[in-house]
Design an enzyme around this catalytic site. Structure first.
Site, PDB file in Angstrom:
ATOM      1  N   ALA A   1       6.475  25.192  29.119  1.00  0.00           N
ATOM      2  CA  ALA A   1       7.354  26.216  28.552  1.00  0.00           C
ATOM      3  C   ALA A   1       8.784  25.714  28.472  1.00  0.00           C
ATOM      4  O   ALA A   1       9.212  24.841  29.237  1.00  0.00           O
ATOM      5  CB  ALA A   1       7.295  27.481  29.404  1.00  0.00           C
TER       6      ALA A   1
ATOM      7  N   SER B   1       9.958  29.870  31.428  1.00  0.00           N
ATOM      8  CA  SER B   1       8.765  29.518  32.193  1.00  0.00           C
ATOM      9  C   SER B   1       8.516  30.514  33.322  1.00  0.00           C
ATOM     10  O   SER B   1       9.440  30.920  34.031  1.00  0.00           O
ATOM     11  CB  SER B   1       8.918  28.119  32.802  1.00  0.00           C
TER      12      SER B   1
ATOM     13  N   TRP C   1      -5.809  26.358  35.819  1.00  0.00           N
ATOM     14  CA  TRP C   1      -5.187  26.120  37.126  1.00  0.00           C
ATOM     15  C   TRP C   1      -3.930  26.974  37.361  1.00  0.00           C
ATOM     16  O   TRP C   1      -3.385  26.969  38.456  1.00  0.00           O
ATOM     17  CB  TRP C   1      -4.784  24.642  37.237  1.00  0.00           C
TER      18      TRP C   1
ATOM     19  N   GLU D   1      -5.017  26.919  30.528  1.00  0.00           N
ATOM     20  CA  GLU D   1      -4.646  26.359  31.832  1.00  0.00           C
ATOM     21  C   GLU D   1      -5.394  27.106  32.940  1.00  0.00           C
ATOM     22  O   GLU D   1      -4.891  28.069  33.519  1.00  0.00           O
ATOM     23  CB  GLU D   1      -3.136  26.458  32.070  1.00  0.00           C
TER      24      GLU D   1
ATOM     25  N   HIS E   1       7.182  29.832  36.000  1.00  0.00           N
ATOM     26  CA  HIS E   1       7.449  29.154  37.272  1.00  0.00           C
ATOM     27  C   HIS E   1       8.863  29.442  37.774  1.00  0.00           C
ATOM     28  O   HIS E   1       9.118  29.349  38.982  1.00  0.00           O
ATOM     29  CB  HIS E   1       7.241  27.646  37.120  1.00  0.00           C
TER      30      HIS E   1
END
Length: 376
Positions: free
Chosen positions: A185, A190, A245, A243, A192
């Site tokens: 991103a 993002s 994960w 994704e 995160h």
């Protein structure tokens, strides 16, 4: 009979007649007077102060339905309008930037050490996550370990600064040669950077794909409040490729509803927006608990936004990072009494808390010397 006598008798009769007429007129006038006063008194008379009017039983065509004792009563709560950019349900994607700051982060490895958790680890002590996410994340991994005796999981992506996200983004562009990335991103966009998301890898093949033993995690993560954020099916909406994960914390009620109805976060935010406070709320049940969810638009022209919330019932308010607030009502549950945050699952002594603080500070000092690792 003489004329004189006849004339006298006529006078007497005339006088008698006149007297009768006068008496009649007097009687008629008297009756009229009493009748007039009677009607007048009937209009002016008031209820006696000694008479209890509450004893009068009056029947009116009103609704006689007995009030529902379980009906939710709402009151107004004043919320900072800028809080629409904070909370477990913030939507962060290509179109909606995250405006963070002051995240309550904890080092994953430090917390594992303090809580004697050994079923998984992180790359190093600089990998952090929001405090409220650590416990359900660890509970999920612990249950996975207890089921499969598999301790190979590694947290390979967690909270990132905007600067670190910029570095990853530029590296991916250099590697692919593309003008934009579908794997990383943009900086500022993002998940995160919220501290609500993390990525798995594993120590055997270094490639977590959500199959084999790990399929259990991807199928059951909603029970702990997580969703698999990016799937191939929803790529057209998320703009990020598959994704398996990457996990995102949204809270148990929302993770359940999103998973069972096959909704990505973009779709869920839109759905909740269709259930504003003054219309039908989104209601559902899971694991013996009843939930009610509704949307309140932010008052962007004011410092505060008025958010209706239930009285005497547990609720949570989260911004959606777009245009307002999402209120989650835990029906039938009492409000949660907020306590001072701790660094472990169990009650710790003051000495242990102080020691934990010192360890965290030491970890933060060391993070300045570490790049933090790479992942997408």
């Amino acid at each position: 009979m003489s004329k004189q006598k006849i004339s006298k008798e006529k006078s007497i009769r005339r006088a008698k007649t006149m007297t009768e007429v006068v008496i009649s007129l007097v009687l008629v006038g008297t009756c009229g007077f009493f009748v007039k006063n009677t009607f007048s008194n009937m209009r002016d008379v008031e209820a006696s102060p000694y008479f209890d009017q509450t004893d009068i039983e009056v029947t009116t065509p009103t609704d006689t339905t007995v009030p529902d004792p379980n009906q939710t009563i709402y009151e107004s709560s004043q919320v900072d309008t800028t809080d629409k950019f904070r909370g477990d349900l913030v939507l962060v994607n290509e179109d909606h930037q995250y405006f963070g700051g002051d995240e309550d982060l904890v080092s994953i490895t430090d917390m594992n050490y303090e809580n004697e958790v050994s079923c998984y680890t992180a790359v190093d002590s600089t990998y952090t996550i929001l405090r409220q996410v650590y416990e359900p994340m660890t509970e999920m991994i612990q249950d996975f370990y207890d089921k499969y005796n598999n301790d190979t999981l590694i947290i390979y992506g967690s909270y990132r600064t905007t600067e670190f996200q910029q570095q990853l983004y530029e590296e991916d562009l250099a590697q692919t040669g593309d003008g934009e990335s579908t794997r990383v991103a943009k900086p500022g966009f993002s998940e995160h950077e919220t501290g609500l998301a993390f990525d798995f890898t594993e120590s055997v093949n270094h490639d977590y794909d959500g199959t084999g033993d790990f399929e259990w995690i991807n199928k059951n993560c909603y029970k702990y409040g997580f969703v698999v954020r990016y799937t191939e099916e929803k790529q057209r909406l998320t703009k990020i490729q598959n994704e398996p994960w990457h996990f995102r914390y949204v809270g148990i009620p929302h993770a359940y509803y999103m998973t069972t109805n096959n909704l990505c976060l973009e779709e869920y935010i839109d759905l909740v927006r269709e259930h504003p406070y003054d219309k039908d709320h989104l209601e559902f049940s899971y694991d013996g608990n009843d939930y009610e969810v509704y949307f309140v638009a932010s008052d962007d022209g004011a410092e505060k936004t008025t958010v209706p919330v239930p009285t005497g019932t547990r609720y949570e308010i989260s911004g959606n990072n777009v245009d307002g607030f999402i209120v989650t009502v835990y029906k039938g549950q009492k409000p949660v009494v907020e306590e001072a945050p701790t660094k472990s699952f169990d009650d710790e002594s003051t000495d242990a808390e102080e020691s934990s603080t010192e360890d965290t500070e030491a970890s933060e000092d060391s993070s300045d010397e570490s790049s933090g690792g790479e992942d997408y």
